[in-house]
Design a protein around this motif. Sequence first.
Motif, PDB file in Angstrom:
ATOM      1  N   ASP A 118       1.661  -1.149   0.015  1.00 49.13           N
ATOM      2  CA  ASP A 118       0.057   0.035  -0.226  1.00 49.13           C
ATOM      3  C   ASP A 118       0.795   1.077   0.088  1.00 49.13           C
ATOM      4  N   GLU A 119       1.056   1.977  -1.226  1.00 49.08           N
ATOM      5  CA  GLU A 119       1.684   3.184  -1.401  1.00 49.08           C
ATOM      6  C   GLU A 119       0.963   4.729  -1.856  1.00 49.08           C
ATOM      7  N   GLU A 120       1.450   5.256  -1.156  1.00 48.87           N
ATOM      8  CA  GLU A 120       0.896   6.568  -0.922  1.00 48.87           C
ATOM      9  C   GLU A 120       2.406   7.096  -2.034  1.00 48.87           C
ATOM     10  N   GLN A 121       1.412   7.269  -3.844  1.00 50.50           N
ATOM     11  CA  GLN A 121       1.901   8.050  -5.261  1.00 50.50           C
ATOM     12  C   GLN A 121       1.844   9.148  -4.636  1.00 50.50           C
ATOM     13  N   ALA A 122       0.954   9.522  -4.237  1.00 51.42           N
ATOM     14  CA  ALA A 122       1.393  11.504  -4.806  1.00 51.42           C
ATOM     15  C   ALA A 122       0.112  12.463  -3.356  1.00 51.42           C
ATOM     16  N   LYS A 123      -0.055  13.151  -3.236  1.00 54.40           N
ATOM     17  CA  LYS A 123      -0.017  14.674  -2.476  1.00 54.40           C
ATOM     18  C   LYS A 123      -0.556  15.343  -3.207  1.00 54.40           C
ATOM     19  N   GLY A 124      -1.941  16.194  -2.634  1.00 56.53           N
ATOM     20  CA  GLY A 124      -1.678  17.370  -3.628  1.00 56.53           C
ATOM     21  C   GLY A 124      -2.298  18.784  -3.053  1.00 56.53           C
ATOM     22  N   THR A 125      -3.497  18.967  -3.135  1.00 59.09           N
ATOM     23  CA  THR A 125      -3.727  20.504  -3.081  1.00 59.09           C
ATOM     24  C   THR A 125      -5.321  19.988  -2.214  1.00 59.09           C
ATOM     25  N   VAL A 126      -5.984  21.208  -1.809  1.00 57.97           N
ATOM     26  CA  VAL A 126      -7.501  20.319  -1.327  1.00 57.97           C
ATOM     27  C   VAL A 126      -8.297  19.513  -2.436  1.00 57.97           C
ATOM     28  N   ASP A 127      -8.006  19.662  -3.643  1.00 57.65           N
ATOM     29  CA  ASP A 127      -9.076  19.670  -4.876  1.00 57.65           C
ATOM     30  C   ASP A 127      -8.531  19.567  -6.225  1.00 57.65           C
ATOM     31  N   HIS A 128      -7.347  18.783  -5.517  1.00 56.22           N
ATOM     32  CA  HIS A 128      -6.329  18.036  -6.709  1.00 56.22           C
ATOM     33  C   HIS A 128      -5.028  17.626  -6.195  1.00 56.22           C
ATOM     34  N   VAL A 129      -5.284  16.201  -7.070  1.00 49.32           N
ATOM     35  CA  VAL A 129      -3.837  15.586  -6.935  1.00 49.32           C
ATOM     36  C   VAL A 129      -3.329  14.524  -7.734  1.00 49.32           C
ATOM     37  N   PRO A 130      -2.220  15.733  -8.914  1.00 46.21           N
ATOM     38  CA  PRO A 130      -1.772  14.947  -9.565  1.00 46.21           C
ATOM     39  C   PRO A 130      -1.332  13.039  -9.685  1.00 46.21           C
ATOM     40  N   VAL A 131      -1.615  12.536 -10.794  1.00 39.75           N
ATOM     41  CA  VAL A 131      -1.110  11.180 -10.959  1.00 39.75           C
ATOM     42  C   VAL A 131      -0.649  10.931 -12.604  1.00 39.75           C
ATOM     43  N   TYR A 132       0.718   9.760 -12.508  1.00 40.27           N
ATOM     44  CA  TYR A 132       0.810   9.177 -13.698  1.00 40.27           C
ATOM     45  C   TYR A 132       0.758   7.745 -14.154  1.00 40.27           C
ATOM     46  N   PRO A 133      -0.208   7.565 -14.846  1.00 41.55           N
ATOM     47  CA  PRO A 133      -0.412   6.789 -15.027  1.00 41.55           C
ATOM     48  C   PRO A 133       0.582   5.894 -14.812  1.00 41.55           C
ATOM     49  N   ARG A 134       1.553   6.084 -15.910  1.00 38.48           N
ATOM     50  CA  ARG A 134       2.984   5.476 -16.475  1.00 38.48           C
ATOM     51  C   ARG A 134       3.426   5.032 -14.832  1.00 38.48           C
ATOM     52  N   GLU A 135       3.942   5.882 -14.380  1.00 33.53           N
ATOM     53  CA  GLU A 135       4.504   5.288 -13.030  1.00 33.53           C
ATOM     54  C   GLU A 135       3.353   4.821 -12.180  1.00 33.53           C
ATOM     55  N   VAL A 136       2.315   4.413 -11.691  1.00 36.09           N
ATOM     56  CA  VAL A 136       1.801   3.311 -11.213  1.00 36.09           C
ATOM     57  C   VAL A 136       1.641   1.895 -11.553  1.00 36.09           C
ATOM     58  N   VAL A 137       1.755   2.712 -13.664  1.00 36.78           N
ATOM     59  CA  VAL A 137       1.936   0.679 -13.667  1.00 36.78           C
ATOM     60  C   VAL A 137       3.809   0.419 -13.645  1.00 36.78           C
ATOM     61  N   LYS A 138       4.318   1.444 -13.607  1.00 37.71           N
ATOM     62  CA  LYS A 138       5.805   0.856 -13.648  1.00 37.71           C
ATOM     63  C   LYS A 138       5.844   0.042 -12.337  1.00 37.71           C
ATOM     64  N   ARG A 139       5.094   0.768 -11.257  1.00 39.69           N
ATOM     65  CA  ARG A 139       5.484  -0.273  -9.450  1.00 39.69           C
ATOM     66  C   ARG A 139       5.255  -1.281  -9.416  1.00 39.69           C
ATOM     67  N   ALA A 140       3.995  -1.551 -10.190  1.00 40.40           N
ATOM     68  CA  ALA A 140       2.749  -2.651  -9.912  1.00 40.40           C
ATOM     69  C   ALA A 140       4.186  -3.831 -10.402  1.00 40.40           C
ATOM     70  N   LEU A 141       4.531  -3.854 -11.714  1.00 40.70           N
ATOM     71  CA  LEU A 141       5.840  -4.248 -12.165  1.00 40.70           C
ATOM     72  C   LEU A 141       6.665  -4.612 -11.389  1.00 40.70           C
ATOM     73  N   GLU A 142       7.375  -3.786 -11.197  1.00 40.48           N
ATOM     74  CA  GLU A 142       8.160  -4.110  -9.958  1.00 40.48           C
ATOM     75  C   GLU A 142       8.357  -4.454  -8.737  1.00 40.48           C
ATOM     76  N   LEU A 143       7.258  -4.857  -8.431  1.00 36.99           N
ATOM     77  CA  LEU A 143       6.257  -5.274  -7.309  1.00 36.99           C
ATOM     78  C   LEU A 143       5.933  -6.316  -7.567  1.00 36.99           C
ATOM     79  N   SER A 144       6.233  -6.989  -9.126  1.00 36.78           N
ATOM     80  CA  SER A 144       5.482  -8.525  -9.267  1.00 36.78           C
ATOM     81  C   SER A 144       3.355  -8.531  -8.793  1.00 36.78           C
TER      82      SER A 144
END
Length: 201
Positions: free
Chosen positions: A116-142
């Motif tokens: 369970d990993e926190e990928q990003a922190k944002g503001t009161v109404d927005h948080v930046p998310v990068y799909p490539r980073e999400v799936v890359k980390r999934a592959l790293e963790l198998s």
Amino acid sequence: MPDYEMLELVLFRAIPRQDVKPLAHRLLEKFGDFNRVISAPSHRLAEVQGVGDAVVQELKIVEAAAQRMARSRVIGRPVLSGWQALLDYCHTAMAHKETEQFRVLFLDRKNTLIADEEQAKGTVDHVPVYPREVVKRALELSASAIILVHNHPSGDPNPSPEDIAMTKDVENAAKALGLTLHDHLIIGKQAELSFRAHGYL
């Protein structure tokens, strides 16, 4: 046990031999309830008259203990068969944060939570998310599957158009690499919304 009584117990540990009732009431007046008090940022707690380092430290110990207990009920266990425990954990960890957080839950082939990993922190109404980073980390963790989770500090768990578009982007990136996106949960203060249950996935 009512919120003010729980809070008084915590405060008495931090400042013994003192009447902590007025401070408990000030904290509840400012933040609303026990959960919001313990999860409030340290600098905001320190704005309340009577709150010193010892009080902040004690409140943060209670917050960490609550999160650890909730996490122990889900980590290393099949997530899909223990869905309520997962929702309880997400609420404990995120529901009362003042800014948006984006977490990814990584699952193995048996849908056991492996990370369970926190990928990003944002503001009161927005948080930046990068799909490539999400799936890359999934592959790293198998990992074989993922669940996206983020909070709405406003309390309203309904998704924004940006939430929906980002989820589709992550789903497409995951599919391309053979990963399953089980769900995207938006955590509000009192309730949560499941993209799967509401037909967004």
